[in-house]
Each structure stands twice: as C-alpha cells, then as structure tokens.
Design a protein around this motif. Structure first.
Motif, PDB file in Angstrom:
ATOM      1  N   PHE A 218     -29.384 -37.734 -11.715  1.00 18.25           N
ATOM      2  CA  PHE A 218     -28.957 -37.740 -11.393  1.00 18.25           C
ATOM      3  C   PHE A 218     -28.672 -36.315 -11.136  1.00 18.25           C
ATOM      4  O   PHE A 218     -28.764 -35.328 -11.227  1.00 18.25           O
ATOM      5  CB  PHE A 218     -27.961 -37.873 -12.822  1.00 18.25           C
ATOM      6  N   THR A 219     -27.860 -35.845 -10.360  1.00 17.76           N
ATOM      7  CA  THR A 219     -27.259 -34.736  -9.907  1.00 17.76           C
ATOM      8  C   THR A 219     -25.628 -34.330  -9.372  1.00 17.76           C
ATOM      9  O   THR A 219     -24.601 -35.317  -8.729  1.00 17.76           O
ATOM     10  CB  THR A 219     -28.067 -34.383  -8.599  1.00 17.76           C
ATOM     11  N   GLY A 220     -24.816 -33.474  -9.483  1.00 13.68           N
ATOM     12  CA  GLY A 220     -23.593 -32.905  -8.793  1.00 13.68           C
ATOM     13  C   GLY A 220     -23.678 -31.882  -7.969  1.00 13.68           C
ATOM     14  O   GLY A 220     -22.895 -31.911  -6.933  1.00 13.68           O
ATOM     15  N   THR A 221     -25.612 -31.384  -7.531  1.00 12.78           N
ATOM     16  CA  THR A 221     -25.588 -30.202  -6.638  1.00 12.78           C
ATOM     17  C   THR A 221     -26.400 -31.069  -6.151  1.00 12.78           C
ATOM     18  O   THR A 221     -27.685 -30.237  -5.976  1.00 12.78           O
ATOM     19  CB  THR A 221     -25.204 -29.275  -6.555  1.00 12.78           C
TER      20      THR A 221
ATOM     21  N   SER B 292     -22.430 -41.806  -5.133  1.00 12.98           N
ATOM     22  CA  SER B 292     -21.830 -40.724  -4.678  1.00 12.98           C
ATOM     23  C   SER B 292     -20.401 -40.956  -4.765  1.00 12.98           C
ATOM     24  O   SER B 292     -19.775 -41.690  -4.559  1.00 12.98           O
ATOM     25  CB  SER B 292     -22.385 -39.484  -3.395  1.00 12.98           C
ATOM     26  N   TYR B 293     -20.082 -40.140  -5.650  1.00 13.90           N
ATOM     27  CA  TYR B 293     -18.357 -39.947  -5.574  1.00 13.90           C
ATOM     28  C   TYR B 293     -18.416 -38.665  -5.464  1.00 13.90           C
ATOM     29  O   TYR B 293     -18.566 -37.379  -5.920  1.00 13.90           O
ATOM     30  CB  TYR B 293     -18.532 -40.064  -7.246  1.00 13.90           C
ATOM     31  N   THR B 294     -18.198 -37.983  -4.519  1.00 17.90           N
ATOM     32  CA  THR B 294     -17.384 -36.704  -3.621  1.00 17.90           C
ATOM     33  C   THR B 294     -16.083 -36.230  -4.293  1.00 17.90           C
ATOM     34  O   THR B 294     -15.404 -36.659  -4.925  1.00 17.90           O
ATOM     35  CB  THR B 294     -17.351 -36.605  -2.033  1.00 17.90           C
ATOM     36  N   MET B 295     -16.552 -34.554  -4.288  1.00 19.39           N
ATOM     37  CA  MET B 295     -14.957 -33.824  -4.931  1.00 19.39           C
ATOM     38  C   MET B 295     -13.933 -34.521  -4.092  1.00 19.39           C
ATOM     39  O   MET B 295     -12.781 -34.590  -4.822  1.00 19.39           O
ATOM     40  CB  MET B 295     -15.173 -32.069  -4.286  1.00 19.39           C
ATOM     41  N   GLN B 296     -13.593 -34.797  -2.840  1.00 20.90           N
ATOM     42  CA  GLN B 296     -12.470 -35.640  -1.917  1.00 20.90           C
ATOM     43  C   GLN B 296     -11.742 -36.062  -2.502  1.00 20.90           C
ATOM     44  O   GLN B 296     -10.828 -36.547  -3.273  1.00 20.90           O
ATOM     45  CB  GLN B 296     -12.803 -35.321  -0.746  1.00 20.90           C
TER      46      GLN B 296
ATOM     47  N   ASP C  24      -8.780 -38.834  -7.279  1.00 20.71           N
ATOM     48  CA  ASP C  24      -8.240 -39.619  -8.045  1.00 20.71           C
ATOM     49  C   ASP C  24      -7.571 -38.793  -9.374  1.00 20.71           C
ATOM     50  O   ASP C  24      -7.274 -38.827 -10.312  1.00 20.71           O
ATOM     51  CB  ASP C  24      -9.273 -40.764  -8.727  1.00 20.71           C
ATOM     52  N   LYS C  25      -7.535 -37.998  -9.114  1.00 25.75           N
ATOM     53  CA  LYS C  25      -6.823 -36.398  -9.851  1.00 25.75           C
ATOM     54  C   LYS C  25      -7.621 -36.472 -11.666  1.00 25.75           C
ATOM     55  O   LYS C  25      -6.616 -36.034 -12.046  1.00 25.75           O
ATOM     56  CB  LYS C  25      -5.048 -36.990 -10.308  1.00 25.75           C
ATOM     57  N   THR C  26      -8.694 -36.441 -10.474  1.00 27.16           N
ATOM     58  CA  THR C  26      -9.998 -36.057 -12.386  1.00 27.16           C
ATOM     59  C   THR C  26      -9.951 -34.138 -11.582  1.00 27.16           C
ATOM     60  O   THR C  26     -10.475 -34.324 -13.295  1.00 27.16           O
ATOM     61  CB  THR C  26     -11.029 -36.950 -11.949  1.00 27.16           C
ATOM     62  N   VAL C  27     -10.195 -33.931 -11.318  1.00 24.65           N
ATOM     63  CA  VAL C  27     -10.267 -32.687 -11.144  1.00 24.65           C
ATOM     64  C   VAL C  27      -8.894 -32.707 -10.388  1.00 24.65           C
ATOM     65  O   VAL C  27      -8.298 -32.276  -8.917  1.00 24.65           O
ATOM     66  CB  VAL C  27     -11.470 -32.881 -10.724  1.00 24.65           C
ATOM     67  N   THR C  28      -9.231 -31.028 -10.208  1.00 21.41           N
ATOM     68  CA  THR C  28      -8.139 -30.031  -9.911  1.00 21.41           C
ATOM     69  C   THR C  28      -8.877 -29.150  -8.571  1.00 21.41           C
ATOM     70  O   THR C  28      -9.780 -28.509  -8.772  1.00 21.41           O
ATOM     71  CB  THR C  28      -7.757 -29.159 -10.726  1.00 21.41           C
TER      72      THR C  28
END
Length: 163
Positions: free
Chosen positions: A74-77, A95-99, A104-108
């Motif tokens: 598992f990696t975020g990077t 993969s779950y991209t930053m975009q 999804d409004k899970t991150v700003t």
C-alpha cells in the motif's frame, strides 16, 4: 506483535501465528536466526508505505525469509521513476488519485502559487570578499573557483516545480 528480531524469527519459523505485526527493520536482526525462514505459499505480507524502505536490504531479507509469500504493498506515493514500486510488488491493483479525491470532496485541493523572491546581489562586496579570501591563490585557481561558483548559481534561479 514481533517485539524483537529474535521474536520475529521465532514467529516466522514456527508458522503458528495467524497474524504477525512487525516493522521491516526487524528483518535485519531476525534473519540472523536459523529459524527465520518459512517457505509456505499460504502467507500474505501486507506492506504499508511500499515506496519507502521497501527497496532496500531489509526488503531483500524479508523476501528471502518468506520466499513464496504473496507481497501486497500500500502506498500513497508510488515511486514512478523506473516504476520502482511496481518492479518490487507487481502491477497496481487499484489507484485512487488526488484528482478523484478532490472530486469526491474527501480532500481539499492544494493550490500552489509560485512566488519568486527578489534577489539583490552586492557584486562589489562579493568581489572584495573574494579577492581577500583568495589572495594566496594563483590566477588559474581563482578562475577555477569562480567557474565552480557560477555553476552553483543555477540553483538559486527560479525554477518551475510540478507537484
């Protein structure tokens, strides 16, 4: 939980544990013990932060210790240069991209504004300091030193960084 390298070696070698929690660094000392080996194909190793220490010696030791285990990272990077993460663990399953996270409004969303600082250089003061500091050098040595400093100036010029 594997509290020491010796304990991790025992847990791996006996094969009685259903779940073992350990940090990868413990494999450095665990592999020194004879019983630190399990070639069962029924082992799944879940690796967190698959992009960090997973490309070093401890990862090699872990894979030697558990040669038939399935490794899932598992990696975020993920390290994209030469696909290091994929080379070590195989193709990306999901993969779950930053975009996607922004949509999804899970991150700003993070917005970067380039700001180039004004740099003022007092060339006369620098030249005077240079002459004082290099008074015992030959002209060729001074020229070589100036050439070396000129190369380093590239680093303070504005650069575009994409994140």
């Amino acid at each position: 939980m594997a509290t020491t390298g010796k304990r991790l070696a025992e847990q791996i070698g006996q094969g009685n544990e259903r779940v073992i929690f350990s940090i990868i660094n413990k494999f450095g000392s665990a592999i020194k013990h004879k019983n630190c080996y399990n070639d069962s194909p029924n082992i799944i190793v879940l690796v967190d932060e698959g992009h960090r220490s997973q490309n070093g010696e401890n990862n090699i030791r872990m894979q030697q210790t558990l040669p038939k285990a399935a490794f899932i990272a598992f990696t975020g990077t993920p390290l994209l240069k030469d696909d290091k993460t994929e080379n070590k663990f195989g193709k990306i399953i999901h993969s779950y991209t930053m975009q996607q996270a922004v949509e999804d409004k899970t991150v700003t969303p993070l917005l970067y504004e380039e700001r180039i600082p004004e740099l003022n250089v007092n060339e006369k003061a620098i030249d005077a300091w240079f002459e004082r500091s290099t008074s015992k050098l030959s002209d060729k040595q001074k020229t070589d030193l100036k050439r070396s400093f000129r190369k380093k100036v590239k680093f303070i010029k504005p650069q575009i960084v994409l994140c």
